[in-house]
Design an enzyme around this catalytic site. Structure first.
Site, PDB file in Angstrom:
ATOM      1  N   GLY A 136     -27.979  14.244  65.226  1.00  0.00           N
ATOM      2  CA  GLY A 136     -28.918  13.402  64.486  1.00  0.00           C
ATOM      3  C   GLY A 136     -29.692  14.199  63.460  1.00  0.00           C
ATOM      4  CB  SER A 138     -27.887  12.707  57.430  1.00  0.00           C
ATOM      5  OG  SER A 138     -27.212  13.881  57.062  1.00  0.00           O
ATOM      6  CB  SER A 170     -19.671  12.244  63.088  1.00  0.00           C
ATOM      7  OG  SER A 170     -19.578  12.386  61.688  1.00  0.00           O
ATOM      8  CD  GLU A 253     -21.417  20.827  59.826  1.00  0.00           C
ATOM      9  OE1 GLU A 253     -20.888  19.740  59.577  1.00  0.00           O
ATOM     10  OE2 GLU A 253     -22.583  21.096  59.494  1.00  0.00           O
ATOM     11  CD  GLU A 379     -23.762  17.050  43.557  1.00  0.00           C
ATOM     12  OE1 GLU A 379     -23.049  16.347  42.821  1.00  0.00           O
ATOM     13  OE2 GLU A 379     -23.613  17.096  44.786  1.00  0.00           O
TER      14      GLU A 379
END
Length: 391
Positions: A136, A138, A170, A253, A379
């Site tokens: 958890g 974003s 996800s 990750e 970005e």
């Protein structure tokens, strides 16, 4: 220059190949692209198939889930070079290690580093896939800019009360637990006042809503927390010092993802070459020049990744890897778009019977559109490279 493994590392790789030959199910190597799961329910929501759960458990039980870990954690105390050989071997062959990435790659190393003894006891099940986790992080207003998160957790006695929303989560539809980033002190600066909580997703006040993306499948979800009570002992690390854990989680990750990214590019280039020959386009100089450039670029990226790994294995930093995520994700988009273009008027055909290679290129192209967003947008990654690598 001749690059090759030592005799010991070569033997390690041969042992891995023999294991894959004996145990790897056909479903684990059924696709040559990361194009999403075909295992969905009647609403198109992703599910974890039985073969994937059994395969992950088999890897763990034989010491091949995370080779660098000790046997009790699904490994065999492999060296960094052996770990790299392992990652490349699976990536080259398109073998899916697990559909439960968050548990073994983010939660497990974070709990091993920051968790208490009770929390560390959760690690084997996370790596083996017995417990499904989601991450958890974003939020609608805090995606790549994670320090802007607003989901709050207020300490009331021996519980936190959590209120807020996460998105692009996800596995949330099938997860049992959430590794949740929350704001526990709104008066602290952005990077402070953040904490990490372990939240049971069957707790009262949790609502999970699947999100459908361009392929028609729902592999993500938005998760709502409405006054969810979380025991204080579910706090990971220290209160208000979760930013360090979160940054460590992202490092875990991304650490080996460049290997999969490069391998995917290499496979796609080889398959584009085969398609060019199959369609009789090998005499079109415009096409062959594009393919030649992509061939050289993919091999260069692999060499760059190994250069960074060589520095890392010797105890130095690997700034090259900060660039690899940008380069491989953008190259994937270019490759799959070219694969579509080569099909001419059939590029819009998605029917698996009529489309080229069962619609592989169309599906991979749509999924590649997200490659420059997931795991940190290009970005944001460029800002990281500019500030932390180039100064």
């Amino acid at each position: 220059m001749k690059l090759e493994f030592s005799a010991e590392d070569a033997a390690f790789r041969e042992e891995l190949l023999a294991f894959l030959e004996r145990h790897c199910p056909p479903e684990a190597r059924a696709t040559r692209d990361l194009i999403g799961s075909d295992d969905v329910d009647e609403q198109g929501v992703m599910v974890i198939p039985g073969w994937a759960r059994r395969w992950q458990a088999t890897l763990f039980d034989h010491g091949w889930m995370i080779p660098a870990y000790p046997p009790e954690l699904g490994g065999r105390n492999a060296t960094p070079t052996q770990t790299m050989a392992y990652l490349e071997t699976l990536a080259e062959r398109g073998v899916c290690r697990s559909m439960l990435f968050g548990g073994y790659a983010i939660v497990a190393p974070s709990l091993l580093e920051f968790g208490n003894e009770q929390q560390k006891a959760l690690v084997p099940a996370a790596i083996r896939g017995d417990t499904v986790w989601c991450i958890g992080m974003s939020e609608p207003g805090a995606g790549s800019d994670l320090a802007s998160l607003s989901t709050r957790a207020e300490l009331e006695g021996d519980h936190f009360v959590v209120t807020g929303q996460k998105v692009w989560t996800s596995y949330a539809m099938v997860a049992l637990k959430c590794f949740l980033s929350v704001r526990t002190d709104k008066d602290e600066p952005r990077h402070k006042g953040i904490s990490l909580l372990i939240v049971d997703l069957d707790s009262p006040g949790v609502e999970v809503r699947p999100l459908r993306h361009i392929t028609g499948q729902a592999e993500f979800a938005e998760v709502f927390f409405d006054g969810v009570r979380v025991p204080r002992e579910n706090l990971v690390g220290e209160l208000n010092k979760g930013w360090q854990i979160t940054m460590g989680s992202l490092a875990h990750e991304r650490g080996g993802l460049w290997v999969e990214g490069v391998a995917g590019c290499l496979r796609a280039v080889d398959d584009i070459i085969a398609m060019v020959k199959r369609l009789g386009l090998q005499h079109d100089t415009g096409i062959t020049e594009k393919v030649a450039r992509l061939y050289a670029q993919s091999r260069s990226l692999r060499a760059l990744g190994w250069k960074g790994f060589a520095s890392f294995a010797q105890g130095s930093s690997a700034p090259e890897h900060s660039y690899m995520k940008i380069a491989t994700s953008e190259m994937q988009q270019t490759l799959y778009e070219l694969g579509m273009d080569l099909q001419g008027s059939r590029l819009a055909v998605t029917d698996p019977v009529l489309a080229e290679e069962g619609g592989r290129w169309q599906s991979a192209f749509f999924n590649a559109l997200a490659a420059t967003i997931g795991g940190g947008t290009s970005e944001i990654q460029r800002n990281v490279v500019a500030r932390q690598v180039l100064g």
